[in-house]
Design a protein around this motif. Structure first.
Motif, PDB file in Angstrom:
ATOM      1  N   ASP A  69     -43.255 -54.553  19.844  1.00  0.00           N
ATOM      2  CA  ASP A  69     -41.885 -54.202  20.148  1.00  0.00           C
ATOM      3  C   ASP A  69     -41.322 -55.184  21.170  1.00  0.00           C
ATOM      4  O   ASP A  69     -42.070 -55.781  21.957  1.00  0.00           O
ATOM      5  CB  ASP A  69     -41.834 -52.775  20.710  1.00  0.00           C
ATOM      6  CG  ASP A  69     -40.412 -52.305  20.952  1.00  0.00           C
ATOM      7  OD1 ASP A  69     -39.748 -51.924  19.972  1.00  0.00           O
ATOM      8  OD2 ASP A  69     -39.966 -52.329  22.116  1.00  0.00           O
ATOM      9  N   GLU A  70     -40.006 -55.349  21.172  1.00  0.00           N
ATOM     10  CA  GLU A  70     -39.357 -56.284  22.080  1.00  0.00           C
ATOM     11  C   GLU A  70     -39.631 -55.945  23.547  1.00  0.00           C
ATOM     12  O   GLU A  70     -39.607 -56.829  24.413  1.00  0.00           O
ATOM     13  CB  GLU A  70     -37.845 -56.284  21.825  1.00  0.00           C
ATOM     14  CG  GLU A  70     -37.083 -57.305  22.654  1.00  0.00           C
ATOM     15  CD  GLU A  70     -35.595 -57.176  22.460  1.00  0.00           C
ATOM     16  OE1 GLU A  70     -34.912 -58.217  22.363  1.00  0.00           O
ATOM     17  OE2 GLU A  70     -35.097 -56.032  22.422  1.00  0.00           O
ATOM     18  N   SER A  71     -39.901 -54.674  23.829  1.00  0.00           N
ATOM     19  CA  SER A  71     -40.133 -54.268  25.217  1.00  0.00           C
ATOM     20  C   SER A  71     -41.442 -54.785  25.777  1.00  0.00           C
ATOM     21  O   SER A  71     -41.662 -54.794  26.986  1.00  0.00           O
ATOM     22  CB  SER A  71     -40.118 -52.737  25.325  1.00  0.00           C
ATOM     23  OG  SER A  71     -41.172 -52.169  24.568  1.00  0.00           O
ATOM     24  N   VAL A  72     -42.352 -55.227  24.897  1.00  0.00           N
ATOM     25  CA  VAL A  72     -43.653 -55.731  25.338  1.00  0.00           C
ATOM     26  C   VAL A  72     -43.525 -57.242  25.558  1.00  0.00           C
ATOM     27  O   VAL A  72     -43.270 -57.996  24.625  1.00  0.00           O
ATOM     28  CB  VAL A  72     -44.749 -55.422  24.306  1.00  0.00           C
ATOM     29  CG1 VAL A  72     -46.100 -55.882  24.831  1.00  0.00           C
ATOM     30  CG2 VAL A  72     -44.778 -53.933  23.980  1.00  0.00           C
ATOM     31  N   LYS A  73     -43.734 -57.653  26.784  1.00  0.00           N
ATOM     32  CA  LYS A  73     -43.522 -59.055  27.164  1.00  0.00           C
ATOM     33  C   LYS A  73     -44.851 -59.773  27.393  1.00  0.00           C
ATOM     34  O   LYS A  73     -45.838 -59.174  27.797  1.00  0.00           O
ATOM     35  CB  LYS A  73     -42.695 -59.130  28.451  1.00  0.00           C
ATOM     36  CG  LYS A  73     -41.379 -58.364  28.411  1.00  0.00           C
ATOM     37  CD  LYS A  73     -40.427 -58.916  27.356  1.00  0.00           C
ATOM     38  CE  LYS A  73     -39.076 -58.199  27.385  1.00  0.00           C
ATOM     39  NZ  LYS A  73     -38.155 -58.707  26.347  1.00  0.00           N
ATOM     40  N   ASN A  74     -44.819 -61.086  27.149  1.00  0.00           N
ATOM     41  CA  ASN A  74     -45.925 -61.992  27.475  1.00  0.00           C
ATOM     42  C   ASN A  74     -47.176 -61.770  26.621  1.00  0.00           C
ATOM     43  O   ASN A  74     -48.288 -62.079  27.072  1.00  0.00           O
ATOM     44  CB  ASN A  74     -46.306 -61.891  28.958  1.00  0.00           C
ATOM     45  CG  ASN A  74     -45.169 -62.274  29.873  1.00  0.00           C
ATOM     46  OD1 ASN A  74     -44.319 -63.095  29.522  1.00  0.00           O
ATOM     47  ND2 ASN A  74     -45.123 -61.662  31.050  1.00  0.00           N
ATOM     48  N   VAL A  75     -47.021 -61.271  25.412  1.00  0.00           N
ATOM     49  CA  VAL A  75     -48.174 -61.101  24.532  1.00  0.00           C
ATOM     50  C   VAL A  75     -48.607 -62.467  24.001  1.00  0.00           C
ATOM     51  O   VAL A  75     -47.811 -63.206  23.421  1.00  0.00           O
ATOM     52  CB  VAL A  75     -47.852 -60.163  23.359  1.00  0.00           C
ATOM     53  CG1 VAL A  75     -48.987 -60.174  22.337  1.00  0.00           C
ATOM     54  CG2 VAL A  75     -47.618 -58.755  23.865  1.00  0.00           C
ATOM     55  N   ARG A  76     -49.866 -62.777  24.227  1.00  0.00           N
ATOM     56  CA  ARG A  76     -50.445 -64.010  23.697  1.00  0.00           C
ATOM     57  C   ARG A  76     -51.745 -63.652  22.993  1.00  0.00           C
ATOM     58  O   ARG A  76     -52.591 -62.965  23.554  1.00  0.00           O
ATOM     59  CB  ARG A  76     -50.697 -65.019  24.818  1.00  0.00           C
ATOM     60  CG  ARG A  76     -49.400 -65.562  25.429  1.00  0.00           C
ATOM     61  CD  ARG A  76     -49.685 -66.623  26.447  1.00  0.00           C
ATOM     62  NE  ARG A  76     -50.420 -66.093  27.597  1.00  0.00           N
ATOM     63  CZ  ARG A  76     -50.858 -66.844  28.614  1.00  0.00           C
ATOM     64  NH1 ARG A  76     -50.672 -68.148  28.584  1.00  0.00           N
ATOM     65  NH2 ARG A  76     -51.491 -66.291  29.613  1.00  0.00           N
ATOM     66  N   ARG A 113     -62.436 -60.273  20.212  1.00  0.00           N
ATOM     67  CA  ARG A 113     -62.710 -59.219  21.181  1.00  0.00           C
ATOM     68  C   ARG A 113     -61.915 -59.371  22.469  1.00  0.00           C
ATOM     69  O   ARG A 113     -61.796 -58.408  23.240  1.00  0.00           O
ATOM     70  CB  ARG A 113     -64.206 -59.159  21.501  1.00  0.00           C
ATOM     71  CG  ARG A 113     -64.792 -60.388  22.184  1.00  0.00           C
ATOM     72  CD  ARG A 113     -66.297 -60.189  22.370  1.00  0.00           C
ATOM     73  NE  ARG A 113     -67.000 -61.378  22.790  1.00  0.00           N
ATOM     74  CZ  ARG A 113     -67.268 -61.689  24.051  1.00  0.00           C
ATOM     75  NH1 ARG A 113     -66.858 -60.898  25.029  1.00  0.00           N
ATOM     76  NH2 ARG A 113     -67.960 -62.777  24.337  1.00  0.00           N
ATOM     77  N   VAL A 114     -61.366 -60.545  22.726  1.00  0.00           N
ATOM     78  CA  VAL A 114     -60.557 -60.748  23.930  1.00  0.00           C
ATOM     79  C   VAL A 114     -59.203 -60.047  23.803  1.00  0.00           C
ATOM     80  O   VAL A 114     -58.572 -59.710  24.796  1.00  0.00           O
ATOM     81  CB  VAL A 114     -60.381 -62.249  24.208  1.00  0.00           C
ATOM     82  CG1 VAL A 114     -59.489 -62.494  25.418  1.00  0.00           C
ATOM     83  CG2 VAL A 114     -61.747 -62.902  24.425  1.00  0.00           C
ATOM     84  N   ASN A 115     -58.783 -59.768  22.584  1.00  0.00           N
ATOM     85  CA  ASN A 115     -57.499 -59.105  22.349  1.00  0.00           C
ATOM     86  C   ASN A 115     -57.625 -57.591  22.462  1.00  0.00           C
ATOM     87  O   ASN A 115     -58.660 -57.035  22.080  1.00  0.00           O
ATOM     88  CB  ASN A 115     -56.977 -59.478  20.954  1.00  0.00           C
ATOM     89  CG  ASN A 115     -56.671 -60.958  20.852  1.00  0.00           C
ATOM     90  OD1 ASN A 115     -55.971 -61.515  21.670  1.00  0.00           O
ATOM     91  ND2 ASN A 115     -57.214 -61.594  19.819  1.00  0.00           N
ATOM     92  N   PRO A 116     -56.595 -56.912  22.964  1.00  0.00           N
ATOM     93  CA  PRO A 116     -55.345 -57.440  23.486  1.00  0.00           C
ATOM     94  C   PRO A 116     -55.538 -58.063  24.870  1.00  0.00           C
ATOM     95  O   PRO A 116     -56.097 -57.436  25.768  1.00  0.00           O
ATOM     96  CB  PRO A 116     -54.443 -56.211  23.575  1.00  0.00           C
ATOM     97  CG  PRO A 116     -55.394 -55.080  23.789  1.00  0.00           C
ATOM     98  CD  PRO A 116     -56.633 -55.437  23.015  1.00  0.00           C
ATOM     99  N   GLN A 117     -55.092 -59.290  25.015  1.00  0.00           N
ATOM    100  CA  GLN A 117     -55.249 -60.036  26.257  1.00  0.00           C
ATOM    101  C   GLN A 117     -54.135 -59.601  27.215  1.00  0.00           C
ATOM    102  O   GLN A 117     -52.982 -59.990  27.061  1.00  0.00           O
ATOM    103  CB  GLN A 117     -55.173 -61.541  25.965  1.00  0.00           C
ATOM    104  CG  GLN A 117     -55.515 -62.411  27.134  1.00  0.00           C
ATOM    105  CD  GLN A 117     -55.527 -63.883  26.760  1.00  0.00           C
ATOM    106  OE1 GLN A 117     -56.270 -64.672  27.320  1.00  0.00           O
ATOM    107  NE2 GLN A 117     -54.698 -64.254  25.803  1.00  0.00           N
ATOM    108  N   LEU A 118     -54.482 -58.778  28.201  1.00  0.00           N
ATOM    109  CA  LEU A 118     -53.470 -58.169  29.070  1.00  0.00           C
ATOM    110  C   LEU A 118     -53.178 -58.981  30.322  1.00  0.00           C
ATOM    111  O   LEU A 118     -52.152 -58.766  30.973  1.00  0.00           O
ATOM    112  CB  LEU A 118     -53.911 -56.753  29.460  1.00  0.00           C
ATOM    113  CG  LEU A 118     -54.128 -55.789  28.289  1.00  0.00           C
ATOM    114  CD1 LEU A 118     -54.527 -54.419  28.801  1.00  0.00           C
ATOM    115  CD2 LEU A 118     -52.876 -55.690  27.426  1.00  0.00           C
ATOM    116  N   ALA A 119     -54.080 -59.883  30.676  1.00  0.00           N
ATOM    117  CA  ALA A 119     -53.862 -60.713  31.858  1.00  0.00           C
ATOM    118  C   ALA A 119     -54.643 -62.001  31.688  1.00  0.00           C
ATOM    119  O   ALA A 119     -55.841 -61.981  31.405  1.00  0.00           O
ATOM    120  CB  ALA A 119     -54.300 -59.989  33.125  1.00  0.00           C
TER     121      ALA A 119
END
Length: 529
Positions: free
Chosen positions: A500-507, A513-519
């Protein structure tokens, strides 16, 4: 590229039928209160096709489990932006002695577990030796170490009998607290204590893992998300509906069934990156009809894999002709054109003749799959091709936990063929050794192939630094695996999210296994109003 144009035909296809089925099933699934939950705007809800099975890093053997574990546990090292490693529990880079055969790692003095106990060298030794002692799915990664010892409370010495070119990847193995896990392994699998940035709120096997940020986390960077929910959703269309109705902030992986429809969801986009996950048909060479090479050859003529990949995978993945994902094969200069020539085109009459020669005209071939939609699609497609060749075939789909138990039994009652999934790294060892080496038979290897020449090459290749010689050994081993039809490679699949557009900085990270990479670095994922 973040978005895909909606340029496919709107004609009634098998995919449309699957979408219709998934939509009809949504009411029952969405009505289950454990599938979704509401929370503050600093929470992230992820609807995934990959159910979490266990939270114990020693026994984990599925992407769904490993994605939750990666948030709860740190390793000595972790992955950076790509496949390079960076210190986590380690205080810095490892020190090498004895021509690289001895590796010394110092621990960060601040590192501690979520019960506020310091991480010690004894915990590290235990984390690397327990997989071998327990014959665990992670044993292949740590087996090259000849010995591991605690020099003192903050220093660990790893000894190698031979070079280990995949050492960097092995050192990302999660560190667990020895005593806390040994006190009650069963409880640890659902309520573990790690040294990572998140801790467990609740866990339900094959349903949901809810994690909260550990505000006393000793490391960096600190995630902005304070609550992460990983909720299993069985159907891709149900995933899409959950994104549209804001029940989930993101979904993964993005199925080819819905990728063209994500842009129809207001303010949603697709994030994707080529990874190291691939699929294959594995044959049971231990018991039953597929121990006969003629039967395996017959099966190879029963399915047009080019068309199947185009129908079920593209544009979110591509055809591959060996157990190595295309990017690994390219990076290692493998003879992919020669391997492609070893694959057979669909030919029902040829298959029928081979089945007759093998005297396997009666009975059914059992095709084992998980509940993953892609697994089931390929299983049904193969079964249809086998039936077209006048032979019986039965698709047996099991929940993830049961599938992981069944596909390594080697019993003809459980499977003749299974849909396998390999999640590795840029090193070929991670794709080949756990999948085909006889040391892993019954653990992560469901083929039970026992050809000494191949085993020797797989072992030798992980014990030398000479890249060209390793390449030659892997080429020879793979060629023999394909000629003997131990497996039929299918495709690689990208790591992908729809957010969703509200979720920022998703890479998206290339290691699944590293995903979802939160930081990562200076970037942290945020959910904004």
């Amino acid at each position: 590229m973040d978005e895909w144009p909606n340029d496919r035909l709107d004609e009634l296809t098998r995919r449309d039928l699957l979408l219709t089925t998934a939509t009809a099933s949504f009411g029952a699934i969405a009505g289950c209160s454990t599938a979704f939950e509401t929370g503050s705007k600093s929470s992230l809800r992820l609807g995934t096709l990959r159910p979490p099975i266990t939270l114990d890093p020693i026994s984990a053997h599925s992407i769904g489990s490993e994605q939750a574990i990666e948030r709860l546990f740190d390793g000595l090292y972790g992955y950076g932006e790509g496949t390079d490693i960076v210190p986590k529990i380690a205080s810095g880079e490892p020190t090498f002695e004895a021509d690289g055969r001895t590796v010394i790692v110092e621990l960060d003095t601040d590192a501690r577990f979520q019960n506020d106990r310091p991480v010690t060298a004894d915990d590290v030794v235990y984390s690397f030796t327990a997989p071998l002692e327990e014959d665990a799915p992670t044993a292949w990664r740590v087996s090259p170490f000849e010995s591991i010892e605690a020099v003192d409370e903050r220093t660990v010495r790893f000894s190698l009998a031979a070079p280990y070119p995949a050492l960097d990847h092995a050192l990302t193995h999660p560190i667990v607290p020895r005593q806390e896990r040994e006190d009650d392994r069963e409880a640890f699998a659902t309520e573990p204590i790690g040294a990572g940035p998140f801790e467990v709120v609740s866990f339900s096997e094959e349903t949901k893992a809810t994690l909260r940020r550990w505000d006393e986390y000793w490391g960096e960077p600190t995630p902005a998300i304070d609550r992460l929910t990983l909720a299993y959703i069985e159907f891709p269309m149900t995933q899409l509906t959950s994104l549209r109705t804001n029940r989930n902030d993101a979904i993964e992986p993005v199925s080819p069934l819905i990728v063209d429809h994500v842009t129809d969801v207001s303010n949603a986009s697709v994030k994707r990156r080529q990874g190291y996950t691939s699929f294959y048909f594995g044959f049971n060479l231990n018991q039953g009809p597929t121990t006969d090479p003629l039967v395996r050859e017959a099966i190879s003529y029963c399915l047009d894999l080019e068309t199947a990949v185009a129908d079920f995978v593209e544009p979110m993945g591509e055809r591959q002709y060996s157990p190595l994902p295309p990017q690994v094969a390219r990076d290692w200069s493998m003879p992919t054109d020669e391997w492609a020539a070893l694959s057979n085109e669909q030919n029902p009459e040829k298959a029928r003749q081979l089945f007759r020669r093998a005297d396997e005209a009666s009975g059914q071939l059992r095709i084992l799959t998980s509940m993953d939609p892609k697994h089931k699609e390929f299983g049904e497609a193969l079964a249809g091709g086998i039936r077209d060749a006048s032979h019986g075939a039965l698709v047996i789909s099991k929940p993830e936990t049961k599938f992981l138990e069944k596909f390594v039994t080697g019993s003809e009652r459980d499977y003749s063929v299974f849909i396998g999934e390999i999640t590795g790294s840029p090193d070929p060892d991670s794709h080949l050794y756990p999948t085909f080496h006889e040391n892993m038979a019954g653990v992560t290897n469901g083929t039970f192939y026992r050809e000494d020449a191949v085993m020797e090459r797989l072992t030798s290749a992980r014990e030398m630094d000479n890249r060209e010689r390793r390449r030659q050994l892997y080429e020879e081993a793979i060629t023999r695996l394909l000629e003997d039809r131990v497996c039929l490679p299918i495709c690689s699949f990208e790591n992908s999210f729809a957010v969703d557009e509200s979720v920022k900085n998703v890479r998206v990270h290339p290691i699944a296994r590293v995903n979802p990479q939160l930081a990562a670095g200076d970037e942290v994922v945020r959910v904004e109003p």
